[in-house]
Design a protein around this motif. Structure first.
Motif, short mmCIF file in Angstrom:
data_model
loop_
_atom_site.label_atom_id
_atom_site.label_comp_id
_atom_site.label_asym_id
_atom_site.label_seq_id
_atom_site.Cartn_x
_atom_site.Cartn_y
_atom_site.Cartn_z
N VAL A 133 0.84 -1.21 0.00
CA VAL A 133 0.00 0.00 0.00
C VAL A 133 0.87 1.26 0.00
O VAL A 133 0.59 2.22 -0.72
N SER A 134 1.93 1.25 0.79
CA SER A 134 2.85 2.39 0.78
C SER A 134 3.45 2.58 -0.59
O SER A 134 3.61 3.71 -1.08
N GLY A 135 3.76 1.45 -1.25
CA GLY A 135 4.34 1.52 -2.59
C GLY A 135 3.42 2.17 -3.59
O GLY A 135 3.83 3.11 -4.31
N PHE A 136 2.15 1.71 -3.66
CA PHE A 136 1.30 2.33 -4.68
C PHE A 136 0.83 3.72 -4.29
O PHE A 136 0.46 4.52 -5.16
N GLY A 137 0.92 4.06 -3.01
CA GLY A 137 0.65 5.44 -2.62
C GLY A 137 1.70 6.39 -3.16
O GLY A 137 1.39 7.44 -3.74
N VAL A 138 2.97 6.01 -2.99
CA VAL A 138 4.08 6.84 -3.48
C VAL A 138 4.05 6.91 -5.00
O VAL A 138 4.21 8.00 -5.59
N ILE A 139 3.83 5.77 -5.67
CA ILE A 139 3.85 5.75 -7.14
C ILE A 139 2.69 6.56 -7.71
O ILE A 139 2.84 7.28 -8.71
N THR A 140 1.51 6.47 -7.09
CA THR A 140 0.37 7.25 -7.56
C THR A 140 0.65 8.75 -7.45
O THR A 140 0.29 9.53 -8.34
N LEU A 141 1.32 9.14 -6.38
CA LEU A 141 1.70 10.55 -6.23
C LEU A 141 2.70 10.96 -7.30
O LEU A 141 2.61 12.06 -7.86
N LEU A 142 3.67 10.08 -7.61
CA LEU A 142 4.64 10.38 -8.65
C LEU A 142 3.96 10.55 -10.01
O LEU A 142 4.37 11.40 -10.81
N ILE A 143 2.94 9.74 -10.27
CA ILE A 143 2.21 9.89 -11.54
C ILE A 143 1.58 11.28 -11.63
O ILE A 143 1.57 11.90 -12.69
#
Length: 457
Positions: free
Chosen positions: A106-116
């Motif tokens: 969950v932490s991973g896709f939170g950071v990646i979604t923000l990067l997008i």
């Protein structure tokens, strides 16, 4: 005590329902519901809010064929990433615990979604903008594939077996709810930020708002698991037994153990069943809105949105009802009945939608709602069923792979319809494919045991 690999369940002592355990179960259930919601929210972001803004990432005069390929890659890479994530984080969940694996993914896709949300456009970095978006969506798919792989089995392991059907239906109802919310957010963004081609406020930065919101939701979910969700007691007990040398689980690595031996038989049976039900699901979520409602029925986009919103509201309730019914009559029997109903009733409703022009708008809504409820009914039961099919030491891997890998073949449904249309009218080809999916799901379920009395403890 019965194991998930036994075809005939046996009675066993249940774990006492202490106030502490009830509190843990509620926290785990809320976490799983939220995890499914955030997962599907992120999945729908490109479909609903990013598609109108893809011109931001591409050259002004891009060849239409290349534009179609680049657009499809945004969605395909996420699809490819999800089974990889299920494998990676499923193995982690079986090795280091459901809770820690969930927090990591969950932490991973939170950071990646923000990067997008922060990706610059073509005007700034050229075509690298598109490739950066595609790479991030692939990584996002990997993390999304792990989000439910740990969270959902954890919730099931805290649930008493007589409540797994209800709780499983409630958790999976977050899927249609997420679609409703992201669609409403998308409509609000279109209204607030004008969308009028390249350079318009929505294309420049309006699409970023839902992605930032998705990142915030993921952060809240990760924090909730850190502060409020306890590790699965069933998994901890299995690890303790393994350490003492009394565990009956296999010594193979989780991923290998899932596809070999007794668990392997469970996996391939689940894979066959879920391949059928994913095939029918794709005809609801992908084929129905575009090909049927827009092209064949001829509805404008605004009316398509209204029809889909109403149908997904119905699905929130029908998922929960399916979970309850599956608990009462048995998962296996429920799946078999649903598969036959999809092949017969679902096919008739799809043929009606695809073949009858000029139906009143109200009639279209009723038929679409009925079609959606019938075809997606199995999904209210898949969570408890798949988790019950695997023993504790490979349960997260088995659930993740059984749920995700089976989506690969059905993802080519458009090619199957196109191939069948060489022998049949296009609409009839889709009807045949729906019937095949329903019957495959029914046959896959019939090949497995009843699981509602499986005792995780």
């Amino acid at each position: 005590m019965t194991s998930p690999d036994q075809a005939v369940p046996a009675a066993s002592a249940s774990v006492p329902e202490t106030p502490e355990r009830v509190a843990k179960r509620r926290s785990a259930t809320r976490g799983a519901f939220f995890a499914e919601f955030v997962d599907m929210f992120d999945i729908y972001l490109p479909t609903v809010v990013l598609t109108p803004a893809l011109v931001y990432f591409s050259p002004a005069h891009l060849d239409p064929g290349l534009a179609a390929i680049l657009t499809s890659l945004v969605f395909v890479t996420t699809l490819i990433g999800r089974p990889i994530g299920a494998a990676v984080f499923g193995a982690l969940a079986d090795r280091i615990g459901r809770r820690r694996s969930t927090i990591a993914s969950v932490s991973g896709f939170g950071v990646i979604t923000l990067l997008i949300a922060l990706v610059p456009g073509h005007a700034t970095i050229g075509i690298a903008s598109y490739w950066l978006l595609i790479a991030l969506r692939f990584l996002d798919g990997i993390c999304l594939g792990g989000g439910y792989t740990g969270a959902l089995p954890l919730a099931m392991e805290y649930s008493p077996k007589h409540r797994r059907g209800l709780l499983g239906g409630i958790i999976l109802s977050a899927f249609p709810l997420a679609y409703i919310v992201i669609t409403l957010i998308g409509m609000a963004c279109f209204a607030i930020f004008p969308l009028a081609g390249a350079g318009s406020p929505y294309v420049e930065w309006g699409w970023r708002v839902p992605f930032v919101l998705g990142a915030v939701l993921a952060g809240v979910l990760a924090l909730y698991y850190v502060r409020s969700v306890s590790e699965s007691e069933v998994w901890e007990a299995a690890e303790a037994a393994k350490a003492e040398g009394t565990s009956q689980g296999g010594s193979l690595r989780p991923l290998l153990a899932v596809v070999t031996g007794e668990s392997g038989r469970a996996f391939w049976q689940v894979f066959a069943m879920m391949t059928g039900f994913w095939l029918t699901q794709n005809l609801v979520t992908l084929f129905l809105p575009t090909t049927v409602l827009r092209d064949l029925v001829g509805l404008p986009n605004s009316q398509v949105t209204v029809v889909l919103l109403i149908s997904y509201v119905c699905l929130v309730g029908s998922y929960i009802a399916s979970g309850v019914i599956g608990q009462r009559i048995g998962r296996r029997r429920f799946f078999v009945i649903c598969g036959v109903l999809i092949a017969i009733v679902g096919s008739v409703l799809l043929a009606l939608l695809a073949g009858v022009r000029g139906m009143p708008f109200g009639v279209v809504i009723v038929v679409v709602c009925a079609f959606s409820v019938v075809v997606t009914a199995p999904w209210g039961v898949v969570l408890p069923y798949i988790t019950e099919r695997f023993r504790t030491d490979v349960r997260a891997s088995g659930f993740g792979l059984g749920f995700s890998v089976s989506v690969v073949i059905p993802s080519f449904y458009a090619f199957f319809v196109a191939g069948l249309s060489g022998f049949l009218p296009y609409a009839a080809a889709a009807v045949v494919l729906l019937a095949v999916g329903g019957l495959l799901g029914a046959a896959g379920a019939a090949a497995g045991p009843e699981t509602r009395d499986v005792d995780f403890a």
